[in-house]
Scaffold this motif. Structure first.
Motif, PDB file in Angstrom:
ATOM      1  N   GLY A  87      29.331 -19.130 -16.645  1.00 54.57           N
ATOM      2  CA  GLY A  87      29.648 -19.879 -17.862  1.00 54.57           C
ATOM      3  C   GLY A  87      30.043 -21.324 -17.585  1.00 54.57           C
ATOM      4  N   ASP A  88      30.808 -21.529 -16.527  1.00 57.79           N
ATOM      5  CA  ASP A  88      31.242 -22.892 -16.208  1.00 57.79           C
ATOM      6  C   ASP A  88      30.074 -23.733 -15.697  1.00 57.79           C
ATOM      7  N   ALA A  89      29.202 -23.116 -14.899  1.00 55.42           N
ATOM      8  CA  ALA A  89      28.051 -23.854 -14.349  1.00 55.42           C
ATOM      9  C   ALA A  89      27.104 -24.272 -15.474  1.00 55.42           C
ATOM     10  N   LEU A 118      26.733 -29.784 -10.096  1.00 51.89           N
ATOM     11  CA  LEU A 118      27.971 -29.404 -10.787  1.00 51.89           C
ATOM     12  C   LEU A 118      28.402 -27.969 -10.485  1.00 51.89           C
ATOM     13  N   ASP A 119      29.706 -27.813 -10.298  1.00 47.28           N
ATOM     14  CA  ASP A 119      30.346 -26.509 -10.082  1.00 47.28           C
ATOM     15  C   ASP A 119      30.000 -25.906  -8.713  1.00 47.28           C
ATOM     16  N   PHE A 120      29.561 -26.723  -7.777  1.00 43.03           N
ATOM     17  CA  PHE A 120      29.449 -26.306  -6.365  1.00 43.03           C
ATOM     18  C   PHE A 120      29.559 -27.548  -5.505  1.00 43.03           C
ATOM     19  N   ASP A 167      33.073 -31.114  -9.183  1.00 41.73           N
ATOM     20  CA  ASP A 167      33.335 -29.724  -8.808  1.00 41.73           C
ATOM     21  C   ASP A 167      34.824 -29.464  -8.605  1.00 41.73           C
ATOM     22  N   HIS A 168      35.182 -28.186  -8.647  1.00 39.10           N
ATOM     23  CA  HIS A 168      36.595 -27.821  -8.466  1.00 39.10           C
ATOM     24  C   HIS A 168      36.804 -26.742  -7.394  1.00 39.10           C
ATOM     25  N   HIS A 169      35.848 -26.584  -6.481  1.00 35.24           N
ATOM     26  CA  HIS A 169      36.046 -25.650  -5.363  1.00 35.24           C
ATOM     27  C   HIS A 169      36.655 -26.379  -4.161  1.00 35.24           C
ATOM     28  N   GLN A 170      37.214 -25.575  -3.241  1.00 34.79           N
ATOM     29  CA  GLN A 170      37.861 -26.183  -2.076  1.00 34.79           C
ATOM     30  C   GLN A 170      36.833 -26.620  -1.040  1.00 34.79           C
ATOM     31  N   SER A 214      38.340 -25.804 -14.258  1.00 35.75           N
ATOM     32  CA  SER A 214      36.903 -25.586 -14.382  1.00 35.75           C
ATOM     33  C   SER A 214      36.185 -26.909 -14.177  1.00 35.75           C
ATOM     34  N   THR A 215      34.892 -26.822 -13.890  1.00 32.83           N
ATOM     35  CA  THR A 215      34.099 -28.047 -13.832  1.00 32.83           C
ATOM     36  C   THR A 215      33.971 -28.642 -15.232  1.00 32.83           C
ATOM     37  N   CYS A 216      33.951 -27.786 -16.259  1.00 35.92           N
ATOM     38  CA  CYS A 216      33.878 -28.292 -17.633  1.00 35.92           C
ATOM     39  C   CYS A 216      35.034 -29.233 -17.947  1.00 35.92           C
TER      40      CYS A 216
END
Ligand SMILES: [Mn+2]
Length: 343
Positions: A29-31, A93-95, A119-122, A139-141
């Motif tokens: 959903g976020d991607a 986005l999101d990775f 993105d929001h991953h470590q 979230s990336t959103c």
């Protein structure tokens, strides 16, 4: 997004680039929410923009505005490859590692375009010209919201953008429950509601949209759940035979892992899913409190993610993978760094 990044991004956009936007493999959903939110924003600004998904995405996201415009690589290989080759600006986005965009990775690696990572991953990789990475964001959103506000102001957010961004924030926070749900998240969501996001409709489309087979698959999986009280760990597994038995469709097992944490005392939940097509076992972990499942996935299962939600994979059999998990679990829990100090 800081002033420097905002200026650099605006400078790239001022060059009237050919833009592609890429979410990660098996988009969630976020991607899809973040890529579609950005897509509508850039389209509204008059840009030449195309969204390309590395793989197909679940039916419960296909109602989103603009979803029918997405090029899905496995179905439109040539078109997608050509578009990436001709792009001069690519948003990922999101990775944060191009390996997370398989099977598009080689096309992205060969591209001469400027890359923008949001993105929001470590532990972000360094491939992008502009990196906007915040692992404290829900979230990336939420980051796309901040990006749009930084570039143009909140007026640029219309009903379509609001709907897409709300969907991603709702799904990535587990319905505003997970620990990274901040006051700022709620402020952003308040604006999205004012802009026309319909929270009841979105929740219904995403959550109350199971097929009967999917609900029965969940029932089957829960029936076989194992709870290890000494380790406060619940785990589940799904064989490819079971998937076939319940006419599995992409996305059907999404969210199943969270049910393990519904046991009051449980701190860790895991699910192991046999993927015949990719010849591997896909693994998801969830945790309560500050038990760091990113560390668990990273150390033992070739994966990663966030403190409370992470994934990995294994190339041995389903049985052997579970056996290995049961072996490393006590080791992991006794590590001094198993409990993160970040929360
Ligand atoms: Mn996300």
């Amino acid at each position: 997004m800081n002033t420097e990044n905002t200026k650099s991004l605006q400078a790239l956009l001022d060059k009237h680039p050919v833009i592609s936007i890429i979410p990660h493999t098996s988009p969630d959903g976020d991607a899809i929410g973040s890529t579609l939110g950005l897509y509508h924003f850039l389209k509204n600004q008059g840009h030449d923009v195309q969204l390309i998904a590395p793989t197909d995405f679940p039916d419960f996201l296909k109602w989103m505005p603009g979803a029918e415009q997405i090029l899905i690589y496995p179905y439109q290989e040539q078109q997608a490859a050509q578009r990436i080759a001709s792009s001069t600006l690519i948003f990922t986005l999101d990775f944060n590692n191009l390996l997370r965009a398989k099977p598009l990775t080689p096309f992205l690696e060969q591209s001469q375009a400027d890359f923008v990572m949001i993105d929001h991953h470590q532990q972000p990789d360094t491939y992008a010209r502009i990196t906007y990475s915040d692992d404290k964001a829900s979230s990336t959103c939420e980051l796309i919201y901040r990006t749009i506000v930084a570039l143009t102001g909140v007026e640029a957010i219309d009903e379509q953008i609001a709907t897409c961004l709300y969907t991603g924030i709702m799904t990535d926070t587990g319905g505003f429950r997970f620990s990274l749900t901040s006051p700022e998240t709620h402020r952003v969501v308040a604006v999205l509601l004012e802009k026309g996001a319909d929270c009841t409709r979105i929740a219904t489309e995403v959550l109350d949209s199971y097929t009967k087979d999917r609900l029965l698959l969940l029932g089957h999986v829960l029936n076989e759940l194992t709870y290890l009280s000494q380790y406060r760990t619940a785990y589940m597994y799904i064989s490819s035979k079971t998937l076939k038995q319940f006419n599995f469709r992409k996305g059907d097992t999404e969210g199943f892992v969270n049910y393990g944490l519904r046991i009051k005392e449980a701190e860790l939940a895991a699910i192991f899913i046999e993927n015949e097509e990719d010849k591997l076992i896909k693994i998801s972990f969830r945790s309560k409190t500050n038990l760091d499942v990113n560390l668990l996935a990273h150390t033992y299962f070739n994966g990663g993610g966030h403190i409370n939600a992470a994934g990995g994979s294994s190339h041995t059999s389903l049985e052997d993978t579970i056996q290995y998990f049961l072996e490393v679990l006590p080791q992991f829990l006794s590590r001094t760094d198993a409990y993160s100090k970040q929360i």
